[in-house]
Design an enzyme around this catalytic site. Sequence first.
Site, mmCIF file in Angstrom:
data_model
loop_
_atom_site.group_PDB
_atom_site.id
_atom_site.type_symbol
_atom_site.label_atom_id
_atom_site.label_comp_id
_atom_site.label_asym_id
_atom_site.label_seq_id
_atom_site.Cartn_x
_atom_site.Cartn_y
_atom_site.Cartn_z
ATOM 1 C CE LYS A 313 57.171 18.092 20.771
ATOM 2 N NZ LYS A 313 55.338 17.546 21.214
ATOM 3 C CG ASP A 361 52.508 14.910 20.519
ATOM 4 O OD1 ASP A 361 53.364 13.866 21.074
ATOM 5 O OD2 ASP A 361 53.732 15.706 20.620
#
Length: 531
Positions: A313, A361
């Site tokens: 990420k 997210d």
Amino acid sequence: MTTKLCVPLTANTYERMAADIRAATAAQADMIELRLDHLRDHDLASLRRLMDAARSFPGELIVTCRMAEEGGRWDGDESGRVSLMELAGLCGAHYLDFEYEAWRRSANIRQKIGLVCDVNTDSSRPRARLILSKHDFERTPDDPASILADIAREPAHVVKLACKANKITDSLLMLEALRASAAVRPTIALSMGEAGILARVLARKWGAVLTFASLEAGQESAPGQVPVTQMREMYRWDALNAETRVYGVIGCPVAHSMSPAIMNAAFGEVGHNGVYLPMRVEPDYTDFRAFVDGCLRRPWLDLRGCSVTIPHKQNLLRYVEERGGDIEPLARRIGAANTLSVEKGTRPDGSDARVSASNTDYRGAMDALMAGLAGGGDLGDAAVVVLGAGGASRAIVAGLRDAGCRVTICNRTADKARALADEFQATARPWNDRGRLEADVVVNCTSIGMWPKVDESPLPGGPRLGKMVVFDTIYNPIETQLLRDARERGCRTIDGVAMFVNQAAAQFQIWTGIPAPTATIRLHLVQRLGR
Ligand code: NAP
């Protein structure tokens, strides 16, 4: 050419192989490959009966008797092997597969098999077509296209190369070779191993003669073959074509990701011509950059977007930064992104492709939390304990602070909790205090309790108070030990499924520009979790 789905049959008796022919027919294989080298005994009368049984198969038939030095099981002499293949050719095989190396070194093979396959005549309808193949179970050579070109100097009807992909970039090399070779001659070019799935599924985009798919998991003739039903149902094989756009999930490990199942189902539901694949990329930043650069340098691949998960990420942010792409302000603030989008340019070398990074997210988690709260989801200045200080925690802490919550972070590695708390004006407390803290909401952002260690809980005694809301971001299993304990104590519980569905739906919309079919995404996720 429409690429066929070919199922290799690897039974060790003639009876079982005949049964597998029926199973491959039921599984709607386009082609079957009889691997004679897997049979325990080799006699011509049994082979003749097997070839009779194979007539019931509605598609085309390849016969192969692979020698040991190219990964096969044949340990008999060469003349016995040639006799079996000659007979198979005379009994109706559509293709005979012989190794390029064996063909070159044996005048006997060239003469006998060449005769069965009519390779030295102008016959427009050869009895059987000759596949000349080369296999490397160790590595992918630097220039697979030149090997295919070498094979093509022999009078083969089809050239075939299958090599082990040690990294996903090996699959890109193989696809490049397939694309070049298939443009001028019938070609099979495959990558073996987990990193090879890209080349196996995308073979259809460039018109390979076939790709191999196993009859069932555990019946592969080479590593990395996907079961035929999964190829058809999950990867939507019949819908793939030259225009199909490519997406995937970049992670390590990635084999058990649920994302391919839900994203491909979502593409199918709305009729989007895309395919979504697992993309295992080793943890280093250099591996991440090599893979994404490798895709962008090949604009014909048509990579349009990737979900990016552990451990990449932060690599995604760094990559997009280095390439001068767009980073969504939220992702920059959180310091992690989970969505790569690619906008193609016009240059053939891909140098003008635009990349961007975003974080779904945050919204996914906050929407799930709000929806799970009583009374329409107002967090106000709630006291929230967040367990964990990794990527998911960063997004959730940012979201909770934006909503005005008082956040306390507990993490096994105390330094990470402190750093995260400093960044978002939260409080850090020692990991061992986690069970004693007063809170309105507890959010688990650690991986404790995730499959397969489903009996573990980040709060071994369960939550302290029945009035707490307990949100576990883990979605596999849906009800974790933490949530079970919380439910038994009368707490309101929120599982990780809604967060997962929300973040996937947001990615879908970023890539396709249309609202995601969330009911389909949820259904496929829950179905897979239930297996
Ligand atoms: P990550 O960046 O690797 O962070 C993992 C966290 O778990 C770290 O805080 C780590 O503590 C902690 N941890 C791991 N094993 C532990 C143990 N045995 N004892 C104590 N702490 C432990 O991973 P992530 O991306 O944040 O993911 C974390 C969780 O969030 C996963 O369970 C994942 O399933 C879930 N998640 C769910 C969704 C969804 O859509 N539902 C999306 C993303 C993530 P240290 O810092 O001490 O190593």
